[in-house]
Design an enzyme around this catalytic site. Structure first.
Site, PDB file in Angstrom:
ATOM      1  N   CYS A  65       0.426   3.219   3.602  1.00 22.74           N
ATOM      2  CA  CYS A  65       0.804   2.699   4.922  1.00 22.74           C
ATOM      3  C   CYS A  65       2.123   3.347   5.396  1.00 22.74           C
ATOM      4  O   CYS A  65       2.978   3.696   4.578  1.00 22.74           O
ATOM      5  CB  CYS A  65       0.956   1.177   4.863  1.00 22.74           C
ATOM      6  SG  CYS A  65      -0.622   0.282   5.007  1.00 22.74           S
TER       7      CYS A  65
ATOM      8  N   SER B  20      -9.360   3.714  -5.379  1.00 19.94           N
ATOM      9  CA  SER B  20      -8.522   2.604  -5.804  1.00 19.94           C
ATOM     10  C   SER B  20      -7.650   2.053  -4.679  1.00 19.94           C
ATOM     11  O   SER B  20      -6.879   1.140  -4.888  1.00 19.94           O
ATOM     12  CB  SER B  20      -7.664   3.035  -7.000  1.00 19.94           C
ATOM     13  OG  SER B  20      -6.981   4.232  -6.710  1.00 19.94           O
TER      14      SER B  20
ATOM     15  N   CYS C  17       0.837  -1.211   0.000  1.00 21.15           N
ATOM     16  CA  CYS C  17       0.000   0.000   0.000  1.00 21.15           C
ATOM     17  C   CYS C  17       0.864   1.251   0.000  1.00 21.15           C
ATOM     18  O   CYS C  17       1.779   1.375   0.817  1.00 21.15           O
ATOM     19  CB  CYS C  17      -0.909  -0.024   1.231  1.00 21.15           C
ATOM     20  SG  CYS C  17      -1.752   1.540   1.510  1.00 21.15           S
TER      21      CYS C  17
ATOM     22  N   GLN D 271      -8.600  13.375  -0.392  1.00 23.17           N
ATOM     23  CA  GLN D 271      -7.743  14.177  -1.256  1.00 23.17           C
ATOM     24  C   GLN D 271      -8.027  15.657  -1.045  1.00 23.17           C
ATOM     25  O   GLN D 271      -9.098  16.033  -0.575  1.00 23.17           O
ATOM     26  CB  GLN D 271      -7.996  13.822  -2.720  1.00 23.17           C
ATOM     27  CG  GLN D 271      -7.673  12.379  -3.064  1.00 23.17           C
ATOM     28  CD  GLN D 271      -7.596  12.168  -4.576  1.00 23.17           C
ATOM     29  OE1 GLN D 271      -6.928  12.912  -5.285  1.00 23.17           O
ATOM     30  NE2 GLN D 271      -8.286  11.155  -5.056  1.00 23.17           N
TER      31      GLN D 271
ATOM     32  N   ASN E 191     -13.294   9.894  -1.627  1.00 24.77           N
ATOM     33  CA  ASN E 191     -14.003   8.864  -2.381  1.00 24.77           C
ATOM     34  C   ASN E 191     -13.862   7.588  -1.588  1.00 24.77           C
ATOM     35  O   ASN E 191     -12.756   7.084  -1.431  1.00 24.77           O
ATOM     36  CB  ASN E 191     -13.368   8.653  -3.768  1.00 24.77           C
ATOM     37  CG  ASN E 191     -13.609   9.820  -4.694  1.00 24.77           C
ATOM     38  OD1 ASN E 191     -14.677  10.430  -4.667  1.00 24.77           O
ATOM     39  ND2 ASN E 191     -12.621  10.141  -5.515  1.00 24.77           N
TER      40      ASN E 191
ATOM     41  N   HIS F 150      -7.043   1.947   1.979  1.00 26.45           N
ATOM     42  CA  HIS F 150      -6.435   2.642   3.123  1.00 26.45           C
ATOM     43  C   HIS F 150      -7.182   3.969   3.319  1.00 26.45           C
ATOM     44  O   HIS F 150      -7.327   4.742   2.375  1.00 26.45           O
ATOM     45  CB  HIS F 150      -4.943   2.898   2.853  1.00 26.45           C
ATOM     46  CG  HIS F 150      -4.197   3.314   4.090  1.00 26.45           C
ATOM     47  ND1 HIS F 150      -3.196   2.571   4.647  1.00 26.45           N
ATOM     48  CD2 HIS F 150      -4.363   4.380   4.905  1.00 26.45           C
ATOM     49  CE1 HIS F 150      -2.748   3.164   5.741  1.00 26.45           C
ATOM     50  NE2 HIS F 150      -3.454   4.272   5.915  1.00 26.45           N
TER      51      HIS F 150
ATOM     52  N   HIS G  35      -4.330   0.288   7.868  1.00 24.66           N
ATOM     53  CA  HIS G  35      -4.796   0.043   6.505  1.00 24.66           C
ATOM     54  C   HIS G  35      -6.274  -0.369   6.461  1.00 24.66           C
ATOM     55  O   HIS G  35      -6.978  -0.054   5.498  1.00 24.66           O
ATOM     56  CB  HIS G  35      -3.936  -1.072   5.898  1.00 24.66           C
ATOM     57  CG  HIS G  35      -4.198  -1.333   4.450  1.00 24.66           C
ATOM     58  ND1 HIS G  35      -3.814  -0.468   3.449  1.00 24.66           N
ATOM     59  CD2 HIS G  35      -4.822  -2.375   3.820  1.00 24.66           C
ATOM     60  CE1 HIS G  35      -4.171  -0.967   2.268  1.00 24.66           C
ATOM     61  NE2 HIS G  35      -4.785  -2.109   2.475  1.00 24.66           N
TER      62      HIS G  35
ATOM     63  N   HIS H 195      -8.349   7.471   3.447  1.00 23.99           N
ATOM     64  CA  HIS H 195      -7.702   8.718   3.033  1.00 23.99           C
ATOM     65  C   HIS H 195      -8.684   9.626   2.314  1.00 23.99           C
ATOM     66  O   HIS H 195      -9.747   9.189   1.889  1.00 23.99           O
ATOM     67  CB  HIS H 195      -6.520   8.419   2.105  1.00 23.99           C
ATOM     68  CG  HIS H 195      -6.928   7.948   0.735  1.00 23.99           C
ATOM     69  ND1 HIS H 195      -7.423   6.682   0.482  1.00 23.99           N
ATOM     70  CD2 HIS H 195      -6.915   8.575  -0.477  1.00 23.99           C
ATOM     71  CE1 HIS H 195      -7.687   6.546  -0.806  1.00 23.99           C
ATOM     72  NE2 HIS H 195      -7.404   7.690  -1.417  1.00 23.99           N
TER      73      HIS H 195
HETATM   74  O1  LIG Z   1      -7.424  10.201  -7.641  1.00 25.92           O
HETATM   75  P1  LIG Z   1      -8.046   8.842  -7.543  1.00 25.92           P
HETATM   76  O2  LIG Z   1      -8.646   8.558  -6.188  1.00 25.92           O
HETATM   77  O3  LIG Z   1      -7.160   7.738  -8.006  1.00 25.92           O
HETATM   78  O4  LIG Z   1      -9.250   8.901  -8.585  1.00 25.92           O
HETATM   79  C1  LIG Z   1     -10.596   9.045  -8.245  1.00 25.92           C
HETATM   80  O5  LIG Z   1     -10.899  10.365  -7.835  1.00 25.92           O
HETATM   81  C2  LIG Z   1     -10.731  11.393  -8.795  1.00 25.92           C
HETATM   82  C3  LIG Z   1     -11.204  12.697  -8.206  1.00 25.92           C
HETATM   83  O6  LIG Z   1     -12.555  12.653  -7.833  1.00 25.92           O
HETATM   84  C4  LIG Z   1     -11.473  11.069 -10.104  1.00 25.92           C
HETATM   85  O7  LIG Z   1     -11.146  12.016 -11.091  1.00 25.92           O
HETATM   86  C5  LIG Z   1     -11.132   9.682 -10.603  1.00 25.92           C
HETATM   87  O8  LIG Z   1     -11.931   9.381 -11.748  1.00 25.92           O
HETATM   88  C6  LIG Z   1     -11.382   8.672  -9.496  1.00 25.92           C
HETATM   89  O9  LIG Z   1     -11.060   7.369  -9.926  1.00 25.92           O
END
Ligand SMILES: O=P(O)(O)O[C@H]1O[C@H](CO)[C@@H](O)[C@H](O)[C@H]1O
Ligand SMILES: O=P(O)(O)O[C@H]1O[C@H](CO)[C@@H](O)[C@H](O)[C@H]1O
Lengths: 399, 399
Positions: free
Chosen positions: A55, A211, A52, A218, A203, A214, A127, A216
């Site tokens: 981690c 993806s 990961c 952004q 997300n 873990h 994780h 988190h």
């Molecule tokens: O940046 P990540 O988590 O890999 O990607 C995810 O979030 C992003 C921001 O919302 C999107 O644009 C991506 O399509 C999604 O897969």
């Protein structure tokens, strides 16, 4: 009230924050579902995954190593959507050819350069946890880190610029009041230029394009004010000009009075399924007093926000007894807000979760929703009633 | 041109049809993908499925039987989101309690009743085909049925109402020119009241929430003008008032001149990846002359539209050699358009497909996109170049 009749008839509801309508069709839930089933979320993840990139102690894509952090950790996204430096672009240069065509190009093929900085912020060294598994004491450092990163993106009054952003002194005061970062952990250096807006979002779950399990979120900070917060700020501004009150303060008051869409509240925070919710179990997290940005919260209010976030996460997971997917995000004043922009901003947090009927049946916002307008099946009042009943302990004992 | 630089730098592009911006981050495609994989679409479906509620001769949920149709068939959706008749709702009645609260409720808790009619429209009696598998001769009856259902929702000039809708006589002329329906097949009776808007849309593939692979689309006709077409009409109207020309006519002309976003064209129709595309391989299907609604097309133009739809479907499937999922929809003048609304409307068709890199890796419009603004990875110019190269035969020989 709302009139019982809205439980039975198709109707539109108005979202005063976005200035847009959505279609509500309460009887549509009778429709049998034969379409795609979501994969049940992976259970039994390890507490530490050597592969990961989030981690503690692990190596990341571009070769950097994570520190051995014990609560949160922030780094620059290795695949940032926006960057601090890039080749310049002057819009005029897109127009070549005949003069008439030039004119069309300038109107119909408009572009503008966007710079900024993208970060990843982990919620925990572990994780295999989610916000729902964490206590509000565990979540508090997350709220503090959000606050710190927001505050650190506002140039301080001592900066060289002649007139610092309106929120700069409040940001400086707030930064000074936050507990220190743990040894060995530091925030990435803030961008050299004052940026315009910071979007903090999570997300959660593979259904939401996440993806890495873990825990988190952004943080994308940009030189431009994006569409959604810009639209909301416009509507909050007109409301305040017309009524001399805050749209979301009035809304919180009204919902506390009406009760039927309230999910939970403490002294500082209200959680409601908003009147205009699009996603089946969408919630809006609102401070009860006017808070412009994260830097306005007191230490005690941050604790209460952490508690509210824990409530949302736990109730969501309890609803269908699963790891409930969602995207969430905080809307607040622009980083470089003018006095008017800052004072008209009212911080709030959206949660947009896709599940409709069970852990495997989601709502698709597709054809009609994309082409015409958002459409929902259950009413926000029904959703709130179910989320009110999902309190107490988290359904799962073990991770 | 567009300036090469836009292939490398993060930028925003403006959508003049919606009046909104989106973020383009061309370098983001370098990001490795470890998230959710789409299930490859089911292959080898039977030509006839006795359990399918769309196959000819089969029984449906509410007990009706489908006729033995040989091209298209339309029926009222058994789980309609809107209905012709429902209990009345008067907005004022939602406000109870103290007077001040009344006032807040009227502003912040707005609702309006929506009536209408929802239809399902099959494209073929064959369970296992898609538009991509069909020839343009097979698709022509689909275009004719779209035209017929649109036209039949405009009260004829002979109707009792004192002033028939502006488009009524054109609709009647068009209806008279269409080939007759096949024996045993008829359109459901149109609603008793003149509705405001008709949205024709297709959800294709389970990734787009489609729950039955039998080729079909939906038609939702409502008493209200939904958000998206309303927004577009507003922008087309301002453009026409300001420039005395049609936004989309100018845009089609500009794209034909510039070439780099053009996917395909015939005499009547242009297919482009629009400058402002959000979805990776989004396309816009545009008539080259001003067409207000489906009833304006001549018989020959309908054939050319069928050919264009076949091109989109086949190129999409060829791109990643799979059944390419998408939602598509036709925007046109409101059913009850005033003269000004009708003349400002410019018919077009959107295709919003989610796949990004392969048959199993899609683009998620989640966190940032939901909270801030849409973000795309490849440029529309790159997408158009790939779709231009995907012509010729359909990659699969057998169904
Ligand atoms: O940046 P990540 O988590 O890999 O990607 C995810 O979030 C992003 C921001 O919302 C999107 O644009 C991506 O399509 C999604 O897969
Ligand atoms: O009516 P269907 O095809 O069963 O349902 C699909 O399309 C509808 C209209 O876009 C959406 O509201 C549903 O979420 C989706 O699953």
């Amino acid at each position: 009230m709302p009139d019982e009749i809205l439980n039975d008839i198709s109707h539109r509801r108005y979202n005063p924050l976005r200035g847009s309508w959505l279609l509500v069709s309460p009887h549509r839930t009778k429709r049998p579902w034969q379409g795609q089933q979501e994969a049940p979320s992976k259970s039994s993840l390890p507490e530490y995954d050597p592969k990961c990139y989030l981690c503690p102690g692990n190596k990341r894509a571009q070769g950097d190593s994570n520190p051995s952090y014990t609560n949160t950790f922030v780094f620059v996204n290795d695949y940032s959507a926006v960057k601090e430096e890039q080749a310049p672009y002057s819009p005029g240069s897109n127009n070549s050819g005949a003069e008439e065509e030039d004119d069309l190009g300038a109107t119909l093929l408009q572009a503008q350069s966007v710079t900024g900085k993208c970060y990843v912020l982990t919620f925990s060294p572990q994780h295999n946890v989610t916000l729902a598994d964490m206590t509000s004491d565990d979540i508090l450092p997350v709220v503090e880190t959000w606050t710190r990163i927001y505050a650190s993106h506002i140039s301080s009054p001592s900066s060289s610029s002649s007139s610092p952003p309106y929120l700069a002194s409040q940001a400086a005061t707030c930064l000074a009041s936050l507990p220190p970062l743990e040894p060995g952990v530091s925030l990435p250096s803030p961008p050299k230029q004052q940026l315009r807006y910071m979007q903090i979002f999570e997300n959660k779950g593979s259904a939401m394009g996440c993806s890495n399990p873990h825990p988190h979120c952004q943080v994308w900070a940009t030189s431009t004010l994006p569409e959604e917060p810009s639209m909301e700020l416009r509507n909050m501004t007109s409301y305040r000009r017309a009524k001399k009150r805050h749209l979301l303060a009035d809304y919180a008051e009204l919902e506390i009075e009406r009760k039927e869409r309230v999910v939970w509240q403490n002294e500082t925070i209200l959680i409601v399924c908003p009147w205009w919710a699009v996603w089946p179990y969408e919630v809006l997290v609102l401070p009860k007093r006017h808070v412009r940005t994260l830097v306005d919260f007191t230490g005690d209010e941050r604790k209460q926000l952490a508690e509210a976030i824990q409530e949302v996460g736990r109730r969501y997971d309890n609803l269908f007894e699963c790891h409930f997917p969602y995207s969430s995000g905080i809307h607040q004043a622009p980083l470089d807000a003018s006095e008017e922009e800052a004072e008209n901003s009212y911080l709030h947090m959206h949660f947009y979760p896709p599940l409709l009927r069970s852990a495997t049946v989601r709502k698709f916002l597709v054809g009609y929703e994309m082409m015409a307008e958002p459409q929902r099946d259950i009413t926000p009042e029904q959703a709130a009633a179910r989320l009110r009943d999902c309190g107490a302990e988290l359904y799962r004992k073990d991770l």
